[in-house]
Design a protein around this motif. Structure first.
Motif, PDB file in Angstrom:
ATOM      1  N   ASP A  28       3.071  -5.051  14.336  1.00 44.82           N
ATOM      2  CA  ASP A  28       1.780  -4.383  14.466  1.00 44.82           C
ATOM      3  C   ASP A  28       1.615  -3.233  13.475  1.00 44.82           C
ATOM      4  O   ASP A  28       0.606  -2.527  13.508  1.00 44.82           O
ATOM      5  CB  ASP A  28       1.600  -3.855  15.898  1.00 44.82           C
ATOM      6  N   ARG A  29       2.578  -3.054  12.573  1.00 44.09           N
ATOM      7  CA  ARG A  29       2.515  -1.987  11.571  1.00 44.09           C
ATOM      8  C   ARG A  29       2.268  -2.582  10.183  1.00 44.09           C
ATOM      9  O   ARG A  29       2.510  -3.757   9.936  1.00 44.09           O
ATOM     10  CB  ARG A  29       3.827  -1.199  11.544  1.00 44.09           C
ATOM     11  N   GLU A  30       1.815  -1.724   9.263  1.00 44.16           N
ATOM     12  CA  GLU A  30       1.667  -2.170   7.884  1.00 44.16           C
ATOM     13  C   GLU A  30       3.029  -2.536   7.305  1.00 44.16           C
ATOM     14  O   GLU A  30       4.048  -1.927   7.640  1.00 44.16           O
ATOM     15  CB  GLU A  30       1.019  -1.062   7.041  1.00 44.16           C
ATOM     16  N   LEU A  31       3.035  -3.523   6.429  1.00 46.34           N
ATOM     17  CA  LEU A  31       4.272  -3.999   5.813  1.00 46.34           C
ATOM     18  C   LEU A  31       4.132  -3.863   4.303  1.00 46.34           C
ATOM     19  O   LEU A  31       3.184  -4.392   3.707  1.00 46.34           O
ATOM     20  CB  LEU A  31       4.519  -5.456   6.197  1.00 46.34           C
ATOM     21  N   GLU A  32       5.023  -3.136   3.689  1.00 43.66           N
ATOM     22  CA  GLU A  32       5.028  -2.980   2.241  1.00 43.66           C
ATOM     23  C   GLU A  32       5.857  -4.098   1.625  1.00 43.66           C
ATOM     24  O   GLU A  32       7.028  -4.273   1.955  1.00 43.66           O
ATOM     25  CB  GLU A  32       5.608  -1.610   1.847  1.00 43.66           C
ATOM     26  N   TRP A  33       5.224  -4.863   0.733  1.00 42.85           N
ATOM     27  CA  TRP A  33       5.909  -5.977   0.094  1.00 42.85           C
ATOM     28  C   TRP A  33       7.084  -5.470  -0.727  1.00 42.85           C
ATOM     29  O   TRP A  33       6.991  -4.443  -1.403  1.00 42.85           O
ATOM     30  CB  TRP A  33       4.953  -6.765  -0.783  1.00 42.85           C
ATOM     31  N   SER A  34       8.187  -6.216  -0.685  1.00 43.91           N
ATOM     32  CA  SER A  34       9.387  -5.822  -1.417  1.00 43.91           C
ATOM     33  C   SER A  34      10.086  -7.070  -1.940  1.00 43.91           C
ATOM     34  O   SER A  34      10.547  -7.901  -1.156  1.00 43.91           O
ATOM     35  CB  SER A  34      10.340  -5.035  -0.505  1.00 43.91           C
ATOM     36  N   ASP A  35      10.153  -7.207  -3.260  1.00 45.19           N
ATOM     37  CA  ASP A  35      10.865  -8.347  -3.837  1.00 45.19           C
ATOM     38  C   ASP A  35      12.337  -8.327  -3.441  1.00 45.19           C
ATOM     39  O   ASP A  35      12.937  -9.372  -3.157  1.00 45.19           O
ATOM     40  CB  ASP A  35      10.738  -8.326  -5.367  1.00 45.19           C
ATOM     41  N   SER A  36      12.919  -7.125  -3.416  1.00 47.68           N
ATOM     42  CA  SER A  36      14.329  -7.021  -3.037  1.00 47.68           C
ATOM     43  C   SER A  36      14.521  -7.383  -1.567  1.00 47.68           C
ATOM     44  O   SER A  36      15.550  -7.947  -1.182  1.00 47.68           O
ATOM     45  CB  SER A  36      14.862  -5.613  -3.304  1.00 47.68           C
ATOM     46  N   GLY A  37      13.524  -7.072  -0.738  1.00 49.52           N
ATOM     47  CA  GLY A  37      13.601  -7.452   0.668  1.00 49.52           C
ATOM     48  C   GLY A  37      13.585  -8.953   0.850  1.00 49.52           C
ATOM     49  O   GLY A  37      14.287  -9.505   1.713  1.00 49.52           O
ATOM     50  N   VAL A  38      12.800  -9.651   0.046  1.00 52.28           N
ATOM     51  CA  VAL A  38      12.770 -11.116   0.095  1.00 52.28           C
ATOM     52  C   VAL A  38      14.135 -11.662  -0.302  1.00 52.28           C
ATOM     53  O   VAL A  38      14.684 -12.558   0.362  1.00 52.28           O
ATOM     54  CB  VAL A  38      11.674 -11.666  -0.838  1.00 52.28           C
TER      55      VAL A  38
END
Length: 818
Positions: free
Chosen positions: A614-624
């Motif tokens: 339910d929160r905003e998600l900041e895209w992260s290539d390293s997270g992927v």
């Protein structure tokens, strides 16, 4: 070792699921039902984005989790496929919107299938397909029969170049969003639905929705805008005492009225200014206001601008002549389009009166009898003054008293007003559901008989962007009256596309019914939706219209449910570089790119793990990449221990390491169960699974093999809702012949969570000097005896006299020694 190749295994499993109808809904069963639903997409040419992936992944995890917990689950999907963007695209490309939309629908279905979402594709609906809009028309006729659909003249936003009505959000700085032409206000015959008849029911229904976010319910309450107050009738002597009705929540201030204000669009304005000196200026002012947005006229920081009409109204109780003004801050769409000015007791009126040197008359003073200092409006409670027979009365009491007096004089009375207006329903467009109405010179308005539905969209239309294409089709516009057999013309307006998404969840329960929109027994079997996921930007209109339609159908005895969605869950946006992903900002990440490179399971796992849903998600290539590495780690873990499952030993917990791993397994199952079933915190559930994988990797080679096998099996089952493809493959790899997705969700044993031993602190005179491991549940005497016998403790107190030993079981021992 067998390699992890998601690009090969994922399509293979998707094909198998399709061939075996693995996600088909169970209709006849004694299991409890669960309806999981994500808002369906608009099939634009841009395809899916990561916000869609987040929405669908959340819904799929819930659906799969519920199936594994013994529910019969319905989990359908479709396309919200009518609308102006498709018509614009058709004009731009020179094709029929149907071709463009249907090709986009097919592409999006392929993208959704590549994500491994467990949809029952046999229930797919597209709102632009005749077998769906047939029953949208059927429902319109139901509304018409029940007196809830009607036609009247209304002021609308009109683009003269596009020759169409525009919604407020399609007017940008007074210009058409499509062609840039100046938008006009125009009186047109339009279709409306009487949603105001359900205003109180919609408000009361919010109290029956404890699983809706409070902020969303507050938004709906504000949109409906119920206000208790009084209607007051002023009259205009120069127009033969024509009445002007105002609504106010403060009838206690009636004796303080020193002017009236009409909206520039009010129908009385043209009569009041005719032939007067003010006529030219007010006409120009009215035209200018027609191009302004609501916000630009009513914002708190917007300057209040007005003109005196030169006319006066008669006060209903005092007979005083009250000047009538027009001003920018009064809107025809709210209340009656007329308000009474009480500058002594309203800040906005005070500012306006000061600006135009209008009288200010105080009619409420403080309880202490002090009058206002004239430096601002007095808005506190107090006693009435200058109010005739009501002097000395408390203003709260006077609200009811003055309303009752007005009613006795037939000049008004207590009433309720709503901000909500009836649903303006018709659009001058092609790509929408045709309104099933005919116009006959002899019979008047004639509904199309239900047996003649659907009224299909014609193909012989001209898309030139200059008019409603339906008016260019003679085969559509000209027909025969079913009542008298004479010539008739069809309604060429189409329905607002909000209607399509206001009942699609009901069509899903019975998508192939050719007689009625849905069978009541099927609706009652599945409704309401148990878990509805979608963006909070739809929290007002879409949800409000869906609730309205559901209540009408309930009243028509078409279903038992009175609310469509038991639990509404607004997922947070996906951001990149701090902004919402959009093509205009160049920060869009395509799901296709991620799936092609890492696989759908990685895309799903990242989008569910990176932030609470339910929160905003900041895209992260390293997270992927991190999510991919974790899945690869799980893959290696299973491949390295494949031999365990050839003759799988029973878990023994015969050593300390086995006991600890067994405890970690049950701890992880409990955490995942609570996080998914009660908290919907999928990120922390995944985190727990990661900790269990770490525990398996740290497990000693010599420890019990049965416990290890059980832990690995548990990881695969827990991971199944999140990463369905790799879980299905690994389940097969450990020798299982059935589907991991048909496994019951693991149960946890509270007793297994209890540690056999616990580490406690040992203090000497209040300072921690040692740690001791004692049996869980040991009493004070046993703990004291064990600690005092340990060599390290004996050395610490050597040469000292132990005065006192304080034992707190499970936590610490404090030795007081001198």
């Amino acid at each position: 070792m067998k390699r992890y190749e998601p690009q090969i295994l994922e399509p293979r499993w998707q094909k198998q699921w399709e061939q075996t109808a693995a996600h088909q809904t169970e209709e006849t069963t004694e299991k409890p039902k669960f309806y999981a639903l994500e808002m369906f997409p608009y099939p634009s040419g841009e395809g899916l984005h990561m916000g869609h992936v987040r929405n669908y992944s959340i819904g799929d995890v819930v659906a799969r989790f519920k199936r594994m917990n013994g529910y019969r689950v319905i989990h359908p999907m479709g396309a919200d496929a009518f609308g102006l963007p498709a018509e614009n695209a058709a004009i731009h490309r020179g094709v029929n919107p149907r071709e463009w939309t249907e090709s986009n629908m097919e592409r999006i279905r392929e993208e959704q299938a590549r994500l491994g979402i467990s949809y029952d594709w046999d229930r797919y609906v597209g709102t632009c397909l005749p077998d769906y809009y047939h029953f949208t028309q059927w429902l319109f006729l139901l509304f018409y029969e029940r007196g809830l659909a009607y036609r009247k003249k209304a002021a609308v936003n009109w683009c003269p170049d596009c020759a169409t009505v525009l919604a407020n959000e399609q007017v940008e700085d007074g210009q058409c969003w499509r062609c840039g032409s100046e938008v006009e206000k125009k009186e047109l015959e339009q279709w409306f639905l009487r949603i105001t008849d359900y205003a109180d029911a919609l408000l009361e229904g919010l109290e029956q929705l404890p699983q809706w976010p409070e902020k969303v319910k507050a938004m709906q309450r504000n949109w409906i805008g119920r206000s208790q107050g009084a209607a007051i009738t002023f009259t205009i002597p120069e127009l033969n005492d024509e009445p002007v009705s105002v609504f106010t929540t403060r009838p206690d201030t009636l004796y303080g009225v020193t002017y009236l204000v009409l909206a520039p669009e009010h129908p009385l304005v043209s009569k009041l200014i005719q032939g007067k000196e003010s006529e030219g200026a007010i006409q120009a002012f009215t035209e200018a206001m027609a191009k302004e947005s609501e916000l630009s006229r009513t914002g708190s920081d917007v300057e209040k601008v007005g003109h005196f009409t030169g006319a006066y109204a008669k006060h209903p109780l005092t007979g005083e002549s009250i000047p009538i003004w027009v001003a920018n801050y009064v809107l025809m769409d709210y209340g009656t389009g007329a308000v009474m000015g009480v500058p002594a007791h309203d800040e906005r009126d005070f500012i306006f009166a000061h600006k135009y040197d209008l009288p200010i008359r105080q009619v409420i003073q403080s309880q202490e009898g002090e009058e206002d200092d004239g430096q601002g409006a007095f808005v506190d409670d107090g006693l009435l003054i200058n109010s005739g027979p009501f002097d000395g009365m408390g203003n709260r009491e006077a609200i009811q008293a003055i309303a009752a007096h007005l009613e006795s004089q037939e000049k008004g009375g207590a009433t309720v007003s709503y901000r909500l207006r009836d649903w303006l329903f018709s659009r001058q467009r092609y790509w929408g559901c045709p309104i099933p109405i005919l116009y006959c010179d002899d019979c008047g308005v004639v509904p199309v008989p239900k047996e003649d539905l659907p009224v299909r969209l014609p193909e012989d239309v001209v898309f030139d962007g200059k008019s409603n294409p339906l008016t260019t089709s003679d085969s559509f516009a000209t027909t025969t009256c079913p009542s008298c057999g004479g010539s008739a013309r069809r309604e060429t307006d189409t329905m607002d596309t909000f209607i399509d998404s206001s009942w699609y969840f009901l069509r899903y329960v019975d998508p192939h019914n050719q007689t009625v929109p849905f069978a009541k027994e099927k609706a009652d079997r599945w409704m309401p939706v148990d878990f509805y996921i979608g963006g909070v930007e739809h929290a007002v209109l879409h949800l409000l219209y869906s609730r309205f339609v559901t209540k009408v159908l309930h009243d028509a005895d078409m279903l038992e449910a009175e609310e469509p969605f038991r639990h509404y869950f607004p997922q947070g946006m996906v951001l990149k570089d701090g902004s919402k992903m959009s093509k205009s900002k160049g920060n869009v990440v395509s799901p296709r790119e991620i799936i092609d490179r890492y696989g759908a399971d990685t895309a799903r796992l990242f989008i569910l793990f990176a932030a609470p849903p339910d929160r905003e998600l900041e895209w992260s290539d390293s997270g992927v990449e991190g999510s991919y590495r974790f899945l690869t780690r799980v893959w290696r873990m299973v491949q390295n221990h494949n031999s365990l499952f050839e003759n799988q030993p029973l878990p023994q917990q015969s050593d300390a390491a086995a006991k600890e791993l067994n405890r970690l397994v049950h701890q992880t199952v409990k955490k995942a169960t609570v996080d998914m079933d009660e908290r919907y915190q999928f990120n922390t559930a995944i985190s727990g699974i990661m900790e269990l994988v770490n525990g398996i990797y740290a497990y000693p080679e010599e420890a019990d093999r049965g416990t290890l096998a059980q832990a690995i099996e548990t990881v695969i089952v827990l991971l199944a809702p999140f990463a369905p493809h790799i879980s299905a493959e690994l389940w097969q790899d450990i020798g299982k012949s059935d589907s991991v997705h048909d496994q019951p969700w693991p149960a946890y044993d509270e007793a297994a969570l209890v540690l056999d031993e616990v580490e406690i602190a040992v203090q000497i005179n209040g300072k921690v000097r040692h740690k001791a491991t004692v049996p869980t549940g040991a009493d004070r005497e046993a703990i004291e005896a064990q600690v005092m016998a340990e060599e390290k403790v004996r050395q610490l107190v050597d040469g000292k006299t132990v005065r006192k030993v304080i034992v707190i079981p499970g936590k610490l021992v404090n030795i007081v020694a001198k």
